[in-house]
Design a protein around this motif. Structure first.
Motif, PDB file in Angstrom:
ATOM      1  N   SER A   6       8.670  -1.035 -13.964  1.00  0.00           N
ATOM      2  CA  SER A   6       8.175  -1.939 -13.093  1.00  0.00           C
ATOM      3  C   SER A   6       9.486  -2.567 -12.216  1.00  0.00           C
ATOM      4  O   SER A   6       9.296  -2.141 -10.963  1.00  0.00           O
ATOM      5  CB  SER A   6       7.248  -3.255 -13.354  1.00  0.00           C
ATOM      6  N   GLY A   7      10.338  -2.992 -12.897  1.00  0.00           N
ATOM      7  CA  GLY A   7      11.552  -3.431 -12.211  1.00  0.00           C
ATOM      8  C   GLY A   7      12.431  -2.325 -11.444  1.00  0.00           C
ATOM      9  O   GLY A   7      12.888  -2.402 -10.509  1.00  0.00           O
ATOM     10  N   GLU A   8      12.526  -1.105 -12.263  1.00  0.00           N
ATOM     11  CA  GLU A   8      13.354  -0.018 -11.796  1.00  0.00           C
ATOM     12  C   GLU A   8      12.689   0.550 -10.616  1.00  0.00           C
ATOM     13  O   GLU A   8      13.219   0.918  -9.487  1.00  0.00           O
ATOM     14  CB  GLU A   8      13.312   0.985 -12.753  1.00  0.00           C
ATOM     15  N   ILE A   9      11.208   0.538 -10.514  1.00  0.00           N
ATOM     16  CA  ILE A   9      10.443   1.065  -9.453  1.00  0.00           C
ATOM     17  C   ILE A   9      10.593   0.176  -8.293  1.00  0.00           C
ATOM     18  O   ILE A   9      10.648   0.598  -7.118  1.00  0.00           O
ATOM     19  CB  ILE A   9       9.197   1.328  -9.510  1.00  0.00           C
ATOM     20  N   LYS A  19       2.383   7.519 -18.488  1.00  0.00           N
ATOM     21  CA  LYS A  19       1.036   7.167 -17.908  1.00  0.00           C
ATOM     22  C   LYS A  19       0.582   5.702 -18.578  1.00  0.00           C
ATOM     23  O   LYS A  19       0.081   4.700 -18.043  1.00  0.00           O
ATOM     24  CB  LYS A  19       0.226   8.060 -17.749  1.00  0.00           C
ATOM     25  N   ASN A  20       0.701   5.879 -20.050  1.00  0.00           N
ATOM     26  CA  ASN A  20       0.270   4.756 -20.497  1.00  0.00           C
ATOM     27  C   ASN A  20       1.075   3.487 -20.124  1.00  0.00           C
ATOM     28  O   ASN A  20       0.532   2.394 -20.281  1.00  0.00           O
ATOM     29  CB  ASN A  20       0.254   4.837 -22.154  1.00  0.00           C
ATOM     30  N   LEU A  21       2.491   3.632 -20.065  1.00  0.00           N
ATOM     31  CA  LEU A  21       3.626   2.507 -19.546  1.00  0.00           C
ATOM     32  C   LEU A  21       2.817   1.820 -18.154  1.00  0.00           C
ATOM     33  O   LEU A  21       2.828   0.645 -18.058  1.00  0.00           O
ATOM     34  CB  LEU A  21       4.667   3.043 -19.456  1.00  0.00           C
ATOM     35  N   VAL A  22       2.337   2.906 -17.428  1.00  0.00           N
ATOM     36  CA  VAL A  22       1.848   2.340 -16.157  1.00  0.00           C
ATOM     37  C   VAL A  22       0.588   1.641 -16.310  1.00  0.00           C
ATOM     38  O   VAL A  22       0.542   0.492 -15.507  1.00  0.00           O
ATOM     39  CB  VAL A  22       2.116   3.348 -14.880  1.00  0.00           C
ATOM     40  N   ALA A  23      -0.068   2.145 -16.950  1.00  0.00           N
ATOM     41  CA  ALA A  23      -1.561   1.417 -17.292  1.00  0.00           C
ATOM     42  C   ALA A  23      -1.636   0.272 -18.164  1.00  0.00           C
ATOM     43  O   ALA A  23      -2.863  -0.265 -18.353  1.00  0.00           O
ATOM     44  CB  ALA A  23      -2.536   2.487 -17.873  1.00  0.00           C
ATOM     45  N   ARG A  83       0.698   0.581  -6.560  1.00  0.00           N
ATOM     46  CA  ARG A  83       1.688   1.554  -5.740  1.00  0.00           C
ATOM     47  C   ARG A  83       1.869   2.862  -6.315  1.00  0.00           C
ATOM     48  O   ARG A  83       1.974   3.817  -5.701  1.00  0.00           O
ATOM     49  CB  ARG A  83       2.972   0.538  -5.702  1.00  0.00           C
ATOM     50  N   VAL A  84       2.037   2.876  -7.710  1.00  0.00           N
ATOM     51  CA  VAL A  84       2.151   4.115  -8.287  1.00  0.00           C
ATOM     52  C   VAL A  84       0.846   5.088  -8.339  1.00  0.00           C
ATOM     53  O   VAL A  84      -0.053   4.821  -9.165  1.00  0.00           O
ATOM     54  CB  VAL A  84       2.722   3.949  -9.749  1.00  0.00           C
ATOM     55  N   THR A  85       0.722   6.045  -7.555  1.00  0.00           N
ATOM     56  CA  THR A  85      -0.423   6.701  -7.569  1.00  0.00           C
ATOM     57  C   THR A  85      -0.499   7.991  -8.169  1.00  0.00           C
ATOM     58  O   THR A  85      -1.596   8.730  -8.560  1.00  0.00           O
ATOM     59  CB  THR A  85      -0.615   7.265  -5.881  1.00  0.00           C
ATOM     60  N   ARG A  86       0.619   8.360  -8.811  1.00  0.00           N
ATOM     61  CA  ARG A  86       0.810   9.677  -9.448  1.00  0.00           C
ATOM     62  C   ARG A  86       2.088   9.734 -10.578  1.00  0.00           C
ATOM     63  O   ARG A  86       3.062   9.091 -10.258  1.00  0.00           O
ATOM     64  CB  ARG A  86       0.787  10.774  -8.692  1.00  0.00           C
ATOM     65  N   VAL A  87       1.901   9.937 -11.856  1.00  0.00           N
ATOM     66  CA  VAL A  87       2.787  10.157 -12.808  1.00  0.00           C
ATOM     67  C   VAL A  87       2.635  11.528 -13.377  1.00  0.00           C
ATOM     68  O   VAL A  87       1.704  11.871 -13.772  1.00  0.00           O
ATOM     69  CB  VAL A  87       2.679   9.153 -13.997  1.00  0.00           C
ATOM     70  N   ILE A  88       3.838  12.472 -13.338  1.00  0.00           N
ATOM     71  CA  ILE A  88       3.844  13.580 -13.648  1.00  0.00           C
ATOM     72  C   ILE A  88       5.058  14.110 -14.121  1.00  0.00           C
ATOM     73  O   ILE A  88       6.358  13.779 -13.783  1.00  0.00           O
ATOM     74  CB  ILE A  88       3.576  14.695 -12.315  1.00  0.00           C
ATOM     75  N   ASP A  89       5.253  14.982 -15.206  1.00  0.00           N
ATOM     76  CA  ASP A  89       6.416  15.191 -16.051  1.00  0.00           C
ATOM     77  C   ASP A  89       6.964  16.453 -15.335  1.00  0.00           C
ATOM     78  O   ASP A  89       6.222  17.356 -14.286  1.00  0.00           O
ATOM     79  CB  ASP A  89       6.356  15.409 -17.322  1.00  0.00           C
ATOM     80  N   GLU A 142       0.771  -1.216  -0.052  1.00  0.00           N
ATOM     81  CA  GLU A 142      -0.217  -0.042   0.170  1.00  0.00           C
ATOM     82  C   GLU A 142       0.788   1.391   0.197  1.00  0.00           C
ATOM     83  O   GLU A 142       0.306   2.369   0.114  1.00  0.00           O
ATOM     84  CB  GLU A 142      -0.741  -0.054   1.163  1.00  0.00           C
ATOM     85  N   VAL A 143       2.071   0.974  -0.295  1.00  0.00           N
ATOM     86  CA  VAL A 143       2.886   2.326  -0.082  1.00  0.00           C
ATOM     87  C   VAL A 143       2.562   3.183  -1.324  1.00  0.00           C
ATOM     88  O   VAL A 143       2.457   2.464  -2.446  1.00  0.00           O
ATOM     89  CB  VAL A 143       4.495   1.860  -0.135  1.00  0.00           C
ATOM     90  N   ARG A 144       2.610   4.596  -0.991  1.00  0.00           N
ATOM     91  CA  ARG A 144       2.123   5.457  -2.316  1.00  0.00           C
ATOM     92  C   ARG A 144       3.435   6.055  -3.058  1.00  0.00           C
ATOM     93  O   ARG A 144       4.308   6.661  -2.505  1.00  0.00           O
ATOM     94  CB  ARG A 144       1.234   6.488  -1.651  1.00  0.00           C
ATOM     95  N   VAL A 145       3.417   5.795  -4.399  1.00  0.00           N
ATOM     96  CA  VAL A 145       4.865   6.105  -5.028  1.00  0.00           C
ATOM     97  C   VAL A 145       4.325   7.411  -6.092  1.00  0.00           C
ATOM     98  O   VAL A 145       3.283   6.936  -6.875  1.00  0.00           O
ATOM     99  CB  VAL A 145       5.301   5.128  -5.721  1.00  0.00           C
ATOM    100  N   CYS A 146       5.144   8.322  -6.095  1.00  0.00           N
ATOM    101  CA  CYS A 146       4.874   9.428  -7.165  1.00  0.00           C
ATOM    102  C   CYS A 146       6.126   9.258  -8.016  1.00  0.00           C
ATOM    103  O   CYS A 146       7.372   9.526  -7.767  1.00  0.00           O
ATOM    104  CB  CYS A 146       4.882  10.877  -6.498  1.00  0.00           C
ATOM    105  N   LEU A 147       5.955   9.355  -9.303  1.00  0.00           N
ATOM    106  CA  LEU A 147       7.115   9.077 -10.326  1.00  0.00           C
ATOM    107  C   LEU A 147       6.907  10.609 -11.149  1.00  0.00           C
ATOM    108  O   LEU A 147       6.108  10.750 -11.739  1.00  0.00           O
ATOM    109  CB  LEU A 147       6.279   7.909 -11.342  1.00  0.00           C
ATOM    110  N   ILE A 148       7.981  10.886 -11.001  1.00  0.00           N
ATOM    111  CA  ILE A 148       8.573  12.322 -11.985  1.00  0.00           C
ATOM    112  C   ILE A 148       9.294  11.874 -12.943  1.00  0.00           C
ATOM    113  O   ILE A 148      10.525  11.609 -12.837  1.00  0.00           O
ATOM    114  CB  ILE A 148       9.172  13.372 -10.949  1.00  0.00           C
TER     115      ILE A 148
END
Length: 383
Positions: free
Chosen positions: A218-221, A112-116, A127-133, A97-103
């Motif tokens: 996914s592996g990097e995260i 976002k499409n990669l995560v989805a 885990r990835v709750t936000r993706v933002i550039d 349940e850890v919340r991850v923000c990917l910048i």
């Protein structure tokens, strides 16, 4: 503990000099001591903690275990705002349940499409709750209140290695005042293939972003979230979290061995020649040594004789201790004679010499004038 003598070999290509048996022994002793202290605190507490985990009877789930490394010289000359990563055999953060923000770099929609995508694991997607550039980050979270809200909404922040150096100026002291939630660098670019042992140059395409596959992302995260973080600063002491007190001694020992070896070979200048000691400790415990060097200095040039010219140039000239208390050989203060203070001489103005004859004449004239005034007053009364 007998200090290791293998450090005198001064080998740059040496593997880890830490003894695994010594690490395991220290881990068992440390965990037993931490559990004992937690039980004593819980039994001596006046009020029971209603928010405590009922499964955590010993109260050690949230207590971290640290590896402390001491070097002979500063490990770096300046403070680094980009944390380093050390992959661990037992990840530090396995909470689903850890919340991850990917910048990321631009464009935001592609990542976002990669995560989805379906190739991205479902557990990692939760885990990835936000993706933002970085451009959207700068526009939406410029205000201090917005940055505080973003900081509170996520547990871990990951940053693309291409834009990681731009984040301190955008996020400011909200994120970089402490090391708790500094963005961790992750490599999310496309992997460049090799041909005959050499990397092939990538053909630039404006329409296709330079991004990795969903599985690679996914592996990097996953590796970044569970890795041990190294935050370097200009000091001789560096502490790295290697586990929790509710782990087994074997898990702690394995992580300690990996962190000690990687930290020395990758981050310490001079490698094992510059390492003075390695300890493991808890938040409120004494540090247990697992490795110590025989040499207190890095090079013989660091040792200077007391009577040499270099020492005289470094140390200030000794001044006489006048007017101050000095300690005797017995350790008692000796009384010193008070030093007389210099008094400034003030110039006294010279008075003029007195003339008595002139003064007597003035007195006689005043008396004669008074007699005339009295006679005139009597005549006025008689009339």
């Amino acid at each position: 503990m007998a200090p290791s003598k293998t450090v005198t070999l001064r080998s740059d290509t040496a593997v880890s000099l830490v003894d695994p048996e010594q690490t395991l022994k220290a881990s068992k002793a440390l965990l037993a001591h931490m559990k004992k202290i937690s039980k004593q605190k819980a039994s001596n507490a006046e009020k029971k903690d209603l928010l405590a985990d009922p499964e955590d009877e010993e109260g050690v789930n949230d207590l971290p275990v640290w590896l402390s490394l001491t070097t002979k010289r500063h490990i770096t000359d300046s403070r680094s705002l980009k944390p380093g990563k050390i992959p661990l055999p037992h990840p530090l953060n396995t909470d689903p349940e850890v919340r991850v923000c990917l910048i990321t770099a631009e464009p935001q929609r592609h990542y976002k499409n990669l995560v989805a995508s379906e190739e991205f694991p479902a557990e990692g997607r939760k885990r990835v709750t936000r993706v933002i550039d970085v451009s959207k980050l700068k526009a939406k979270f410029k205000a201090y209140e917005a940055q505080r809200k973003l900081y509170a909404e996520h547990d871990v922040f990951l940053g693309d290695t291409r834009i990681i150096n731009r984040l301190p100026s955008i996020l400011g002291k909200t994120f970089y005042k402490t090391t708790a939630k500094r963005p961790i660098p992750v490599e999310i670019q496309a992997r460049i293939p090799k041909s005959d042992g050499k990397r092939v140059k990538r053909t630039k395409d404006a329409d296709t972003p330079n991004a990795c596959t969903p599985v690679q992302l996914s592996g990097e995260i996953e590796r970044a979230v569970g890795a041990a973080l190294v935050n370097l600063s200009p000091t001789v002491n560096t502490a790295i979290r290697v586990g929790n007190a509710n782990w087994t001694a074997e898990q702690i020992a394995e992580n300690v061995n990996v962190v000690a070896k990687t930290l020395v070979e990758k981050f310490v200048p001079g490698k094992w020649k510059n390492v003075k000691s390695i300890y493991i400790k808890g938040p409120e415990t004494a540090a247990l040594p697992i490795w110590m060097t025989d040499e207190l200095w890095l090079d013989h040039k660091d040792v200077v004789a007391d009577d040499s010219e270099e020492t005289k140039a470094i140390l200030p000239a000794e001044k006489a201790n006048i007017g101050k208390k000095r300690k005797s050989l017995e350790g008692q203060p000796e009384e010193t004679e008070p030093v007389a203070k210099k008094v400034k001489k003030t110039k006294v103005a010279k008075l003029p010499e007195s003339d008595d004859t002139k003064l007597d004449k003035e007195i006689a004239d005043r008396k004669a004038a008074l007699k005339k005034q009295k006679k005139a007053a009597k005549k006025a009364l008689e009339v």
